[in-house]
Motif scaffolding. Sequence first.
Motif, PDB file in Angstrom:
ATOM      1  N   CYS A 246      46.922   3.873   1.311  1.00  0.00           N
ATOM      2  CA  CYS A 246      47.041   2.905   2.394  1.00  0.00           C
ATOM      3  C   CYS A 246      45.877   3.127   3.367  1.00  0.00           C
ATOM      4  O   CYS A 246      45.307   4.218   3.422  1.00  0.00           O
ATOM      5  CB  CYS A 246      48.368   3.045   3.131  1.00  0.00           C
TER       6      CYS A 246
ATOM      7  N   ARG B 196      45.177   7.551   7.840  1.00  0.00           N
ATOM      8  CA  ARG B 196      46.115   6.874   6.949  1.00  0.00           C
ATOM      9  C   ARG B 196      47.561   7.248   7.263  1.00  0.00           C
ATOM     10  O   ARG B 196      48.465   6.439   7.053  1.00  0.00           O
ATOM     11  CB  ARG B 196      45.777   7.207   5.494  1.00  0.00           C
TER      12      ARG B 196
ATOM     13  N   ASN C 234      49.413   4.803   9.312  1.00  0.00           N
ATOM     14  CA  ASN C 234      49.817   3.530   8.725  1.00  0.00           C
ATOM     15  C   ASN C 234      51.338   3.435   8.737  1.00  0.00           C
ATOM     16  O   ASN C 234      52.038   4.406   8.424  1.00  0.00           O
ATOM     17  CB  ASN C 234      49.295   3.428   7.287  1.00  0.00           C
TER      18      ASN C 234
ATOM     19  N   HIS D  50      54.319   5.690   1.111  1.00  0.00           N
ATOM     20  CA  HIS D  50      53.232   6.226   0.293  1.00  0.00           C
ATOM     21  C   HIS D  50      53.420   7.712   0.004  1.00  0.00           C
ATOM     22  O   HIS D  50      53.009   8.191  -1.061  1.00  0.00           O
ATOM     23  CB  HIS D  50      51.890   5.946   0.959  1.00  0.00           C
TER      24      HIS D  50
ATOM     25  N   CYS E  72      49.504  -2.521   2.879  1.00  0.00           N
ATOM     26  CA  CYS E  72      49.273  -1.101   2.606  1.00  0.00           C
ATOM     27  C   CYS E  72      48.612  -0.882   1.246  1.00  0.00           C
ATOM     28  O   CYS E  72      48.522   0.251   0.780  1.00  0.00           O
ATOM     29  CB  CYS E  72      50.586  -0.336   2.676  1.00  0.00           C
TER      30      CYS E  72
END
Length: 332
Positions: A107, A130, A133, A139, A186
Motif C-alpha cells: 500500500c 505505508r 495508510n 496489509h 491501497c
Amino acid sequence: MTNPVPMAEIWRGPILESVHLGHAVICDDTGQIVEAWGDPQAIVLPRSSSKMIQALPLLTSGAAKAAGLGGEHLALACASHNAAAIHIDRVQAWLDHIGKADDDFRCGPQEPRDIEIRDAMIREGRAPCRIHNNCSGKHAGFLTLSDHLGAGPDYVDPDHPVQMACKTAFEDVTGEESPGFGIDGCSAPNFATSLHGMARAMAFFAAARDGAGTQQTAAAALVQAMVTYPELVAGEGRACTELMRAMDGRVALKTGAEAFFIAIIPERKLGVALKITDGGTRGAECAIAAILVRLGLLDANHPAARKFLNAPIRNFAGLETGSIRPAAAFAA
C-alpha cells in the motif's frame, strides 16, 4: 433496471438543497431479500466494506493461529483506521512480530487522518509511511498470509495466491461469480458483485457461529473482533466506531470508499449493503443510520446517531444553517 432512490437530503433552512440517491438491500441468512431500495442487482465495488471477506483466508488457512494473532489483530485486518497511535503502534508491533518492515507493504504512504499524529509529523519534518495508510492492518494480514503460504512478496498482484484466496472467499460468501475487479486505493484488487450478493455475504457473517465449520468459525471471530474493538476498526469521530459503540456491540459496521456501507446484525441474522451513487460519504452515513433505526437497533436520539442522522449543519460562525436527514420515503 431499477433506478436509485432518494436516501439522504441536505436542507438549508426551509429549502431542499441536495439529495443523495442510492441502493440498499437487507438480506437474511437464507440469502433472501428482506427489504430493498433501488436496484438489488446493481453491480458494485464494495471497497473497504469487504475487508472482513478479505480477512477470511487469514483465518481459514491457519495463518492467524500460526502467527498467534488475537482479536486486536483481526479488528485491524478489517479496519480503515485513522492512523492514530492506537492503530500504528499495533500495526508496527504486528510487523515486528512477523519479521516485516514498512517497505514490505504494497500500500502507498498516506497522510494520517488523526490530527495529533499528522501535526506532530509536520512539526518533525517526517513524511507519511505505508504504515500510516488506513489499510495497513489489512496489509499486515496479507503479509502474514503470504508468508504462511510460502508465496512471493507482491501479494497485491491479482494472480498472487493471497488474492486468489480472497477471490475464492468473496465468491463463496456472496454466492456469485465476480464479474471483475478494480484496483483499490491501497493497490489490492477489489472484487465486484451485486448489491444483493454483498448483503448476502454480510448475512453469512451475521449467522456465522464458532465451531460450525472453518469458514463460519473464521467469520464469527472477525465479527466479534470488530464489535469488541470498534476504536480499531475506524477511530474517534468516525461513523463505524461511534455507531457500533452506540449499539453496544450488537452490530458490526464497516464503511467503504465512494459511499459504501455494510452492517452485520448477528441477533437477527441479517446483512445490509448500501451504496450512495454519487459517492458522498455523508449520504451513506445518514442512510445506514436510518436503516439501523428502522430495524430498531439504533436509538435515533443517541448522541452518536445524531451526528449522522438528522444532524445539524453549521457554518464557520457556528450558526445552524441546515441539516442532513433521511429522505421521507426512505425513512418511512
